[in-house]
Design an enzyme around this catalytic site. Sequence first.
Site, PDB file in Angstrom:
ATOM      1  N   TRP A 155      21.919  -1.299-141.575  1.00  0.00           N
ATOM      2  CA  TRP A 155      22.751  -0.904-142.720  1.00  0.00           C
ATOM      3  C   TRP A 155      23.651   0.279-142.352  1.00  0.00           C
ATOM      4  CZ3 TRP A 155      21.646  -5.245-143.812  1.00  0.00           C
ATOM      5  CH2 TRP A 155      20.764  -5.748-144.738  1.00  0.00           C
ATOM      6  N   ASN A 268      26.014  -7.091-147.151  1.00  0.00           N
ATOM      7  CA  ASN A 268      24.771  -7.834-147.057  1.00  0.00           C
ATOM      8  C   ASN A 268      24.642  -8.754-148.265  1.00  0.00           C
ATOM      9  OD1 ASN A 268      22.046  -8.562-146.321  1.00  0.00           O
ATOM     10  ND2 ASN A 268      21.379  -7.176-147.955  1.00  0.00           N
ATOM     11  N   GLU A 269      24.689 -10.050-148.018  1.00  0.00           N
ATOM     12  CA  GLU A 269      24.435 -11.081-149.019  1.00  0.00           C
ATOM     13  C   GLU A 269      25.309 -10.996-150.276  1.00  0.00           C
ATOM     14  OE1 GLU A 269      20.132 -11.054-149.582  1.00  0.00           O
ATOM     15  OE2 GLU A 269      19.866 -12.174-147.727  1.00  0.00           O
ATOM     16  N   TYR A 353      15.830 -18.337-146.262  1.00  0.00           N
ATOM     17  CA  TYR A 353      14.634 -17.920-147.009  1.00  0.00           C
ATOM     18  C   TYR A 353      14.204 -19.041-147.946  1.00  0.00           C
ATOM     19  CZ  TYR A 353      15.482 -13.207-145.342  1.00  0.00           C
ATOM     20  OH  TYR A 353      15.655 -12.106-144.546  1.00  0.00           O
ATOM     21  N   GLU A 389      19.594 -13.686-140.601  1.00  0.00           N
ATOM     22  CA  GLU A 389      18.341 -13.275-141.240  1.00  0.00           C
ATOM     23  C   GLU A 389      17.552 -14.549-141.454  1.00  0.00           C
ATOM     24  OE1 GLU A 389      18.042 -11.125-144.902  1.00  0.00           O
ATOM     25  OE2 GLU A 389      19.687  -9.757-144.432  1.00  0.00           O
ATOM     26  N   TRP A 418      14.338 -11.595-139.403  1.00  0.00           N
ATOM     27  CA  TRP A 418      14.015 -10.540-140.372  1.00  0.00           C
ATOM     28  C   TRP A 418      12.499 -10.460-140.401  1.00  0.00           C
ATOM     29  CZ3 TRP A 418      17.265  -7.456-143.434  1.00  0.00           C
ATOM     30  CH2 TRP A 418      16.600  -6.650-144.370  1.00  0.00           C
TER      31      TRP A 418
END
Length: 457
Positions: A155, A268-269, A353, A389, A418
């Site tokens: 980050w 991020n996302e 995910y 990820e 991740w």
Amino acid sequence: MHTITAGLVALSVVSLTAAQQVEWGQCGGINWTGPTTCVAGTVCTVLNPWYYQCLPGSTTPPPPPSTTSKPPTTTSKPPTTTSAPPPPPTTSSTAPPPPSGTGFVKTSGQKFMLNGAEYTVAGTNAYWLAQNSNADIDTAFADMAAAGLTTVRTWGFNDVTSPLTYGAYYQLWSNGVATFNTGAFGISRFDAVVASAKAHGIRLIVSLTNNWSDYGGMDVYVAQLNPGGTHDTFYTNPKTIAAFQNYIKNFVGRYANEPTIFGWELANEPRCGGSNGSPSAACDVAGSTINTWAKTISAYIKSIDPNHLVGLGDEGWFQLASPPTYPYQANVGIDFTKNLAISTLDFGTFHSYPESWGQGNNETLWGVDWITAHAAQQKAQNKPVLMEEFGVTVNQPSTYTLWWNTVLSSGLAGDLIWQAGSQLSTGPSPNDGYAVYPTGPVYPIMKSMASMLKARG
Ligand SMILES: *[C@@H]1O[C@H](CO)[C@@H](O)[C@H](O)[C@H]1NC(C)=O
Ligand SMILES: *[C@@H]1O[C@H](CO)[C@@H](O)[C@H](O)[C@H]1NC(C)=O
Ligand SMILES: *[C@@H]1O[C@H](CO)[C@@H](O)[C@H](O)[C@H]1NC(C)=O
């Protein structure tokens, strides 16, 4: 990633029956029930107890890439092999050197390149690096480097509304004004991350803001500059766009000439939806709102820093007319195919995910298809794509083995788990249910896969 997902149904006897396994395919290992013989020209090779793989070769299995090469016979000569003349002084294409400290990573077709040689993205995420002491940052990078990883995603943001006296934050907000933090707990902490990465031969993918409210992110910009606005107004409000560009000028500008940066990532996302409820009706869940924003911001980054690669940082949602499952349908505001075509984005990104995305009854095979679908877009658009990820909370060794195998066989440019963890002076690095540590079962598989990805090229 953001939340801890409770373990769902542990399931799925994966039955992959075929007479002979294909090149790069798995051919054995703990709990493996698939084929145990390999097609001609390949040999089933034991890489670790979890994973045997069909590697190119004939009767004599080649040595695993990293661990069992023959030691040099004398200390005064370079290592030689018995079956081939001594290697030339320059490196061969099948044995790329560790990343050099100089030069910027570029792309060429579906590949990443560094100083004329292929650069392999075998990586992990470690969002927490800058929040730690220099010694702990060094410990983390030392573990990652020992596992053969080349690339770490972290980050490059922390937006706060009151100052901290620990860790690292880069913007302090007050009454709609952001101040870039050049103090003790500011950007100098990120300098330490860059210095340690460099010392360990690792390059960094740096995300510049967060969809989630962890470490501030988009919602702080909205609350400060468009009070009461929905999450998605971050992508369209002229004030939030200008403020984000100002942050980019400060952060990206500081490292524009630093080769340790692999690339920048917009967020991020990114998604339309936010913590303060549903997106506004103005946010196109089929993707055009975020597509427009991604064009604007990536072009701006290129104007500040033409040296580095730029990616989006999204989860890789598709927009299929007949979606087989939820992540292939118009829903969150991401159109992977359309975004990959943006000329100022150098590589594509996606996450995996399945348990969080309603595929917890079929997570392993669903992930195989998800990787394959993104690799197909990589080929179609001739631009590298990273699975940057991924995580499951059950059956990690067997699921990751199959996913990594799919990365290898599909040609996908690279991947970042991740997340690889370390034992720090403060205890284990953060574990959201997905962390893998050097003493656990996933770590040696990760190490083997990093070697194989480098060998694949
Ligand atoms: C985006 O962020 C908000 C929190 O700010 C959250 O509610 C939403 O689920 C997030 N989506 C993703 C995948 O980041
Ligand atoms: C699991 O996913 C695979 C790949 O998408 C699919 O072929 C299979 O039908 C799925 N199985 C179930 C039980 O949903
Ligand atoms: C392997 O199989 C055993 C026994 O069936 C089971 O307890 C264990 O969880 C399995 N391991 C993995 C990683 O799937």
